[in-house]
Design a protein around this motif. Structure first.
Motif: not given
Length: 798
Positions: A403-422
Motif C-alpha cells: 500500500l506504499n508503492t508508487k507507479g504510473v499514476m503518481e507520475v501523472g499526478i506529479y506531471n499535472s502539478a508541474f504543468d500547473d506550476q505547483v
C-alpha cells in the motif's frame, strides 16, 4: 540560451528575455511532409514537419525502452521502471554539452508539447481502463479489515505530517514563498495516498492478486482510491476561486456530472449488452461511441475546472465489468492506451525533470526528507493496524509495503502539478527519483518476503489412503466448460455415495478474468441466502443447476456446494488450492485440457488455462490430485456409469510400491461397492523381479486381499519385461473397458514402464496415463490419473 528558428519547427522565433520567446508558426501548421524530394526542392526537409518528427521520436523512445528492459530484466524491476530510466537518460543527455546539439536535432524546440499532448491520451485511456476494471460494488462487499486498513493508512500520515502546518504556520509560509515550495504539500498529500491501478499492476507483476494478501490489498486500495477521488475533486472545486458564487457553481456542476454519468451512460451500456447476442462480440460501432464519450466527458470535466481524467474515470466505473462490454473495451484499448501511448507518456514526463540535485536547496532537502518520513509513518500505521486485525507478521509487513508503492499514476499526478506550476523542475525530479526507489524496494521486498504457496505445506496428510474407515470423503471438483459436468458426475458415481458412506463435494467453476482488475470468488449457497432465490443470477447457472439435480437424485448421500472463481489464467491454481485447503479436501479432480472425439479428432484444446492450471496444482496441492480425461462420446454410451441398463467396465492398473498406486486401490475399494460396476484389477509385475509380489507394503497387501475376495472384482497378474510389453498388453485390453484408473507414479522408475516415458507427450499424466489417452489407440474409455499428496514437510520446516 539562444535558439535558432532553423533548429525548431516554428516559422520564426524572437527572444524577449532569458526564458521567454515570441514564437510564430504557419497556419495551418506543417503536419505531414511533402516528401523527401519535394522537401529538398522547397527547402523543407521532412524533419521540419510535426508528424515525421513525432514518428522519429516514437522510434527512439521505443527502441531505448526495449533495450533498457532487456538489460534490466535479470534485476526483475517493475515494468514501468525502464520507461522512467529512458526519460532520465534523455533528460540528462540534454544537460551534457557534447550531446546537446544532437538532442536538439532529435527533440527540437516545439515538439515537446506535441509528443506530450499525444501521449497524454494514453494516460486518459489508462485511467478509463482502470475504471472499467474496478468492481465498484465491491465497496459494499468489502470486509471491515479493508476499510480499517485503508482509512487508517490514509488519515494517519496526513494527520501526523500536517501538524507542522498548524504548529509552524510562519515557517511553512516562508517556504511557500520560495519558488517550488508548493512541492512540500504535494509530496505529503500524494505519498499518503494509495492508487488502485498502481497496486493492481504491482500484484499482477508479482502474480499474487489471487492470494488472500492480494485480495485484501486490492480491496483496501479500492476504498482509498474512491475516497481520494471524492476528496480531491471537492478540493479542486473549492480552490478554483476565492468567491463563494463560482465555488458553489463548480460544486453543483461537479455533482451533476457525477450523478448524470451513471444515470445516463450505464443504462445505455446495459442496452448495448442486451442487444449483443450471447457468445458474440460487441459491435465496433458501440465501442467507438463509448470511446468518443471518454473524450467528451474529459472536455466537460475541464470546463468545470476539474482534471481531464475525472470524467473518463467516472465513465469507466459506470461500465458493467467483465464480458461482453467491459472485456471488449479493455481488449480494444489495451494496446493503444497501455502498450503504446502510456510508456511514451511516462518517458516524456521524466524527460521534463531536472536531475541536477542541489543538496544545498532547503526545499529539495525538505521534500526528500518529507517523502521518507511519510512512508515510514504510513508503513508503521498500516503494519500496526494489520497486526491488530490478527494478520500474521510477514503478511502485515507485506501489506504495509504494497500500500506504499508508487507507479504510473503518481507520475501523472506529479506531471499535472508541474504543468500547473505547483512544483518546479527540481522538485519534480525529486518526486520522480522517489517513485523509482520506492517501487523498486517494494517490488523486491514483497517478492522476497511473501510466498503464497507456503501455506499449502503442512504435516497433516490429506489423501484417501490416510482416511479412517468411516470418515467423510471430501472431493473438490474443478470445472471450466459445460462438457466437464457429465464427466465429473460420472466420477462421483464411481465413488459410490450412500447414506452409510456419504461424500461432500465442493464444485469450483473457474472463469478467466477479462475486463476487470479484481479477482472474484463467489460462494453460491451464501449468495442465495443473501439475495434470495428469485433475484439470484450467477455466472455459473448451468453448473449450479446440474449439480443441484445430482444432489437431489442422491439425497442423504451427496452434499454439494458450488463456487465460482473469476481470476487470471496463471493464478487459477490459487483458487483451487485455497478452496481445497479451507474445505479439508481429500482429493482434487481436474479436467484434462484436451477433449477428443470418437474418431481421435481434437474437439477442444485449452493449453493456456487448463494445462497450466493442472501442472501448477500438481506441484503445490495440499491433498491428492486426479486428472480426469473424458472422451467426447464416453458419457453418451449406454455403458456409462450413470446407466441403469448395463454394467460399467472399470479397470485398475496397479504396479505397486508407490503411493500413487495405493491411492488408486482406495478408489477401487469404493467403486467395488457399486453393483453397476464390473471391476478388474491388473497387477503388472516385472518378470525379472517376481519376488516383488511378496514385498508389497502392508497397506497395499491388505487392500489387494480385500479386492481379490470381492465377488464383482476380477484380479489378474500380468508379467512384463519392459514398457514395450506393457504397451502391447494395454492395447489388448483398452477397448474392453469404459474407465481406467491409474497412478501417475510421480518421479519413479520401474521396469514395467521403461521406455514409455520417452515417448510421453503429457508428463502430467505419467507414462501409463499418457499412453492410455493417446488417440492412436482409438479408445473411447475415460481415464483418471491419480497423484497422492506430495510430502512437503521439509518446506514447512524451512
Amino acid at each position: 540560451m539562444s535558439i535558432n528558428s532553423n533548429d525548431t519547427l516554428f516559422y520564426q522565433i524572437k527572444r524577449l528575455n532569458e526564458t521567454i520567446y515570441n514564437v510564430c508558426i504557419e497556419a495551418p501548421p506543417p503536419i505531414v511532409s511533402d516528401g523527401l524530394w519535394a522537401g529538398h526542392e522547397n527547402g523543407k526537409t521532412p524533419m521540419k514537419f510535426f508528424f515525421p518528427m513525432f514518428e522519429l521520436q516514437l522510434v527512439i523512445i521505443f527502441a531505448l525502452t526495449q533495450i533498457c528492459s532487456f538489460l534490466l530484466k535479470p534485476l526483475r524491476l517493475p515494468q514501468f521502471l525502464p520507461q522512467m530510466i529512458v526519460g532520465l537518460i534523455l533528460g540528462v543527455s540534454f544537460e551534457l554539452k557534447s550531446l546537446e546539439a544532437y538532442m536538439g536535432k532529435l527533440f527540437p524546440y516545439g515538439t515537446h508539447d506535441v509528443i506530450s499532448s499525444i501521449s497524454s491520451l494514453g494516460m486518459v485511456i489508462f485511467v478509463f481502463i482502470n475504471g472499467v476494471q474496478m468492481d465498484f460494488s465491491l465497496i459494499t462487499r468489502t470486509g471491515k479489515k479493508a476499510w480499517i486498513i485503508s482509512i487508517i493508512g490514509l488519515c494517519v500520515p496526513l494527520c501526523v505530517l500536517f501538524l507542522p502546518l498548524l504548529t509552524l504556520p510562519g515557517r511553512i509560509e516562508a517556504i511557500q514563498k520560495v519558488h517550488g515550495g508548493g512541492g512540500i504539500i504535494v509530496a505529503t498529500l500524494s505519498h499518503s495516498l494509495s492508487q488502485f491501478s498502481t497496486i493492481a499492476s504491482l500484484l499482477s507483476e508479482l502474480q499474487i492478486q489471487n492470494s488472500e494478501l492480494g485480495r485484501l490489498s486490492l480491496s483496501s486500495a479500492l476504498v482509498c482510491d474512491i475516497l481520494t477521488t471524492i476528496i480531491s475533486a471537492n478540493i479542486i472545486a473549492v480552490q478554483t476561486s476565492s468567491n463563494s458564487t463560482p465555488i458553489l457553481r463548480n460544486m453543483i456542476l461537479l455533482y451533476t456530472l457525477i450523478a448524470l454519468i451513471p444515470l445516463v451512460c450505464r443504462p445505455i451500456m446495459f442496452w448495448i449488452i442486451k442487444r449483443t447476442p450471447e457468445g458474440r462480440p460487441v459491435k465496433d460501432s458501440y465501442i467507438y461511441v463509448i470511446i468518443s464519450m471518454v473524450f467528451v466527458l474529459g472536455i466537460l470535466s475541464v470546463k468545470i475546472n476539474q482534471l481531464f481524467g475525472l470524467g473518463a474515470f467516472i465513465l469507466g466505473l459506470s461500465v458493467p465489468e467483465g464480458p461482453p462490454l467491459g472485456s471488449a473495451l479493455v481488449k480494444k484499448l489495451q494496446f493503444f492506451g497501455t502498450t503504446l501511448f502510456l510508456p511514451i507518456f511516462v518517458t516524456t514526463c521524466v524527460f521534463k525533470a531536472d536531475f541536477s540535485m542541489d543538496m544545498s536547496s532547503y526545499v529539495m532537502v525538505s521534500a526528500g526528507l518529507l517523502v521518507l518520513a511519510t512512508h515510514l509513518v504510513k508503513m508503521a500505521a498500516l503494519f500496526i493496524t494489520a497486526l491488530c486485525c490478527k494478520i500474521p507478521v510477514i503478511d502485515a509487513l507485506c501489506i504495509s509495503l504494497i500500500l506504499n508503492t508508487k507507479g504510473v499514476m503518481e507520475v501523472g499526478i506529479y506531471n499535472s502539478a508541474f504543468d500547473d506550476q505547483v512544483i518546479d523542475r527540481k522538485i519534480f525530479g525529486v518526486m520522480m527519483i522517489s517513485i523509482m526507489i520506492i517501487a523498486t524496494i517494494v517490488h523486491w521486498s514483497v517478492k522476497l518476503l511473501y510466498d503464497p504457496s507456503r501455506k499449502y505445506a503442512g504435516y497433516q496428510k490429506r489423501n484417501m489412503m490416510s482416511l479412517k474407515r468411516n470418515s467423510e470423503l471430501r472431493i473438490l471438483v474443478t470445472l471450466q466448460k459445460q462438457n466437464h459436468i457429465s464427466a465429473a458426475t460420472d466420477f462421483l458415481d464411481l465413488c459410490c455415495p450412500t447414506q452409510e458412506k456419504p461424500i461432500t463435494v465442493d464444485v469450483l467453476h473457474v472463469i478467466e478474468l477479462v475486463g476487470r482488475a479484481l479477482p472474484l470468488f463467489i460462494h453460491h449457497h451464501l449468495q442465495r441466502q443473501a439475495l434470495g432465490s428469485t433475484s439470484y443470477k450467477s455466472y455459473s447457472d448451468d453448473v449450479i443447476l446440474a449439480f443441484d439435480i445430482y444432489e437431489n437424485d442422491n439425497q442423504n448421500a451427496v452434499s454439494i456446494n458450488t463456487y465460482t472463481a473469476i481470476s487470471p489464467p496463471n493464478l487459477m491454481f490459487e483458487d483451487v488450492c485455497n478452496l481445497a485447503l479451507d474445505k479439508v479436501a481429500t482429493i482434487i479432480i481436474l479436467p484434462f485440457h484436451i477433449r477428443w472425439s470418437s474418431d481421435g479428432v481434437v474437439e477442444s484444446d485449452d493449453k493456456k488455462i487448463l494445462r497450466a492450471l493442472n501442472r501448477r496444482v500438481l506441484e503445490i496441492a495440499p491433498c491428492s490430485v486426479g486428472i480426469l480425461v473424458a472422451r467426447a462420446n464416453s458419457m453418451q454410451k449406454p455403458t456409462s456409469i450413470t446407466s441403469e441398463c448395463s454394467m460399467t467396465q472399470l479397470a485398475i492398473i496397479y504396479l505397486g510400491g508407490n503411493d500413487d498406486d495405493e491411492e488408486v486401490l482406495c478408489l477401487a475399494k469404493r467403486a467395488m461397492n457399486n453393483p453397476k460396476i464390473n471391476l478388474v484389477v491388473y497387477r503388472l509385475v516385472a518378470k525379472e523381479n517376481i519376488v516383488e509380489l511378496e514385498e508389497l507394503t502392508v497397506i497395499g497387501d491388505e487392500m489387494l486381499e480385500e479386492l481379490k475376495n470381492a465377488e464383482n472384482v476380477r484380479y489378474q497378474e500380468v508379467f512384463t519385461e519392459n514398457g514395450s510389453q506393457t504397451a502391447s498388453f494395454l492395447r489388448e485390453i483398452v477397448n474392453e473397458h469404459d474407465f481406467f484408473i491409474v497412478g501417475r507414479r510421480h518421479e519413479t522408475q520401474s521396469p514395467q514402464t521403461d521406455g514409455l516415458a520417452e515417448w510421453s507427450e503429457f508428463p502430467e499424466l505419467g507414462a501409463i496415463g499418457d499412453f492410455l489417452v493417446s488417440p492412436d489407440l482409438n479408445s473411447s474409455a475415460s481415464v483418471l490419473v491419480v497423484q497422492q499428496q506430495l510430502s512437503r514437510v521439509n518446506d514447512v520446516k524451512k
